[in-house]
Design a protein around this motif. Structure first.
Motif, PDB file in Angstrom:
ATOM      1  N   ILE A  73      10.509  -2.753  -1.854  1.00 40.35           N
ATOM      2  CA  ILE A  73      10.284  -3.400  -0.713  1.00 40.35           C
ATOM      3  C   ILE A  73      10.207  -5.084  -0.632  1.00 40.35           C
ATOM      4  N   ALA A  74      10.983  -5.579  -1.885  1.00 39.67           N
ATOM      5  CA  ALA A  74      11.409  -7.037  -1.435  1.00 39.67           C
ATOM      6  C   ALA A  74      12.706  -7.020  -0.583  1.00 39.67           C
ATOM      7  N   TYR A 125       0.885  -1.296   0.068  1.00 36.54           N
ATOM      8  CA  TYR A 125      -0.095   0.010   0.045  1.00 36.54           C
ATOM      9  C   TYR A 125       0.944   1.162  -0.042  1.00 36.54           C
ATOM     10  N   LEU A 126       1.921   1.184   0.719  1.00 32.55           N
ATOM     11  CA  LEU A 126       2.787   2.479   1.118  1.00 32.55           C
ATOM     12  C   LEU A 126       3.550   2.528  -0.093  1.00 32.55           C
ATOM     13  N   ALA A 127       4.014   1.592  -0.815  1.00 34.34           N
ATOM     14  CA  ALA A 127       5.227   1.647  -1.818  1.00 34.34           C
ATOM     15  C   ALA A 127       4.291   1.999  -3.206  1.00 34.34           C
ATOM     16  N   GLU A 128       3.288   1.692  -3.480  1.00 36.34           N
ATOM     17  CA  GLU A 128       2.463   1.793  -4.666  1.00 36.34           C
ATOM     18  C   GLU A 128       2.869   3.332  -5.149  1.00 36.34           C
ATOM     19  N   GLY A 129       3.183   3.453  -6.407  1.00 43.71           N
ATOM     20  CA  GLY A 129       3.602   5.004  -7.022  1.00 43.71           C
ATOM     21  C   GLY A 129       4.748   5.218  -6.833  1.00 43.71           C
ATOM     22  N   THR A 130       5.589   4.749  -5.708  1.00 45.11           N
ATOM     23  CA  THR A 130       7.013   5.239  -5.459  1.00 45.11           C
ATOM     24  C   THR A 130       8.098   4.517  -6.182  1.00 45.11           C
ATOM     25  N   TYR A 180       9.748   2.241  -4.679  1.00 45.35           N
ATOM     26  CA  TYR A 180      10.110   1.110  -3.870  1.00 45.35           C
ATOM     27  C   TYR A 180       9.365  -0.126  -4.282  1.00 45.35           C
ATOM     28  N   LEU A 181       8.427   0.199  -5.585  1.00 45.26           N
ATOM     29  CA  LEU A 181       7.653  -0.880  -5.963  1.00 45.26           C
ATOM     30  C   LEU A 181       7.682  -0.490  -7.582  1.00 45.26           C
ATOM     31  N   PRO A 182       7.994  -1.467  -8.335  1.00 42.17           N
ATOM     32  CA  PRO A 182       8.177  -1.177  -9.869  1.00 42.17           C
ATOM     33  C   PRO A 182       6.735  -1.075 -10.566  1.00 42.17           C
ATOM     34  N   ASP A 183       6.607  -0.523 -11.332  1.00 41.07           N
ATOM     35  CA  ASP A 183       5.543  -0.473 -12.240  1.00 41.07           C
ATOM     36  C   ASP A 183       5.460  -1.526 -13.210  1.00 41.07           C
ATOM     37  N   ASP A 184       6.276  -1.884 -13.554  1.00 39.28           N
ATOM     38  CA  ASP A 184       6.421  -3.030 -14.681  1.00 39.28           C
ATOM     39  C   ASP A 184       5.876  -4.309 -13.954  1.00 39.28           C
ATOM     40  N   LYS A 185       5.023  -4.800 -14.820  1.00 41.16           N
ATOM     41  CA  LYS A 185       4.113  -6.089 -14.050  1.00 41.16           C
ATOM     42  C   LYS A 185       5.107  -7.075 -13.906  1.00 41.16           C
ATOM     43  N   VAL A 186       6.147  -7.503 -14.520  1.00 43.40           N
ATOM     44  CA  VAL A 186       6.876  -8.506 -14.416  1.00 43.40           C
ATOM     45  C   VAL A 186       8.022  -8.071 -13.120  1.00 43.40           C
ATOM     46  N   ASN A 187       8.581  -7.108 -13.232  1.00 43.20           N
ATOM     47  CA  ASN A 187       9.083  -6.715 -11.668  1.00 43.20           C
ATOM     48  C   ASN A 187       8.269  -6.643 -10.448  1.00 43.20           C
ATOM     49  N   LYS A 188       7.044  -6.075 -10.731  1.00 43.78           N
ATOM     50  CA  LYS A 188       6.214  -6.047  -9.504  1.00 43.78           C
ATOM     51  C   LYS A 188       5.661  -7.553  -9.105  1.00 43.78           C
ATOM     52  N   ALA A 189       5.678  -8.503  -9.972  1.00 43.86           N
ATOM     53  CA  ALA A 189       5.480  -9.771  -9.744  1.00 43.86           C
ATOM     54  C   ALA A 189       6.602 -10.555  -9.065  1.00 43.86           C
ATOM     55  N   ARG A 190       7.779  -9.915  -9.394  1.00 47.93           N
ATOM     56  CA  ARG A 190       9.176 -10.538  -8.679  1.00 47.93           C
ATOM     57  C   ARG A 190       9.008  -9.798  -7.518  1.00 47.93           C
ATOM     58  N   VAL A 191       8.824  -8.754  -7.072  1.00 49.63           N
ATOM     59  CA  VAL A 191       8.594  -8.149  -5.918  1.00 49.63           C
ATOM     60  C   VAL A 191       7.840  -8.933  -4.983  1.00 49.63           C
TER      61      VAL A 191
END
Ligand SMILES: N[C@@H](CCC(=O)N[C@@H](CS)C(=O)NCC(=O)O)C(=O)O
Length: 212
Positions: A163-164, A75-80, A82-93
């Protein structure tokens, strides 16, 4: 925002505090006595915030309570950064955050709790249960070591501090002190996390049982 955390230094609460520090967000805290019988997380008031009866809980300014440390991080990292926008990298996190909860915290974090604060220590567990906890905790740390060693990675996902890293750092930073073997790559990564601007340490243990 208001963070419910614990009187003893909880790694799960610390993750949230570490990200809040990086984001420069100020907040208030209430520290619950999770060693009390029953734990202060079991009051009717607290169970309304988190029916599962555990800290951390972050209450947003509009009164919305968020439970589960890694969900709060998302929640806190969304849009920062600390959490990628890219779908694959977000899934990796998310992969590493699920790993942390399913294969790491429940062994390494529990081991830390049993070592320092559990009133019965390890004595209520069988030798088999103790060995299983230890082996699975060690396995998780070894998985981290191999991931970092493969390609000499700086961070867990996409060579970027996310955040990972924050969630894995919380309990891994204490793993060696409680007897797990921590490899060189993980040690270097721990230092890298600590050198990020805005890094804060976990709070001191007021009971004096857990050294920093
Ligand atoms: N999966 C949860 C675990 C929460 C948890 O186990 N919290 C502990 C402190 S680290 C707690 O509140 N223990 C007291 C209790 O369960 O009554 C998360 O990541 O937030």
């Amino acid at each position: 925002m208001h963070l419910y955390e614990s009187i003893i230094p909880s790694g799960n609460a610390y993750k949230v505090q570490l990200l809040l520090a990086h984001l420069g967000i100020s907040y208030e805290t209430t520290a619950l006595d999770i060693l009390a019988t029953p734990s202060e997380t079991r009051t009717p008031e607290f169970l309304k915030l988190n029916p599962n009866g555990g800290i951390p809980v972050l209450v947003l300014d509009d009164g919305t309570p968020l439970a589960e440390s890694n969900a709060i991080l998302c929640y806190l990292a969304e849009g920062t950064r600390y959490l990628p926008d890219d779908k694959v990298n977000k899934a990796r996190v998310l992969r590493w955050m699920f790993f942390e909860q399913n294969s790491h915290e429940i062994y390494v974090g529990v081991w830390k709790f049993l070592t320092y604060w559990c009133p019965t220590g390890f004595s209520h567990l069988s030798e088999h249960e103790i060995n299983t906890l230890r082996e699975r905790g060690q396995k998780a740390i070894d998985v981290m070591e191999r991931h970092l060693a493969d390609g000499n990675k700086k961070f867990f996902v996409d060579e970027t501090f996310t955040i990972a890293d924050i969630c894995l750092y919380a309990y891994t930073s204490h793993a060696e002190k409680v007897g797990f073997e921590v490899g060189e790559k993980v040690k270097e990564w721990l230092k890298r996390v600590e050198s990020q601007e805005g890094h804060v340490r976990i709070k001191k243990d007021a009971t004096g049982k857990c050294p920093y």
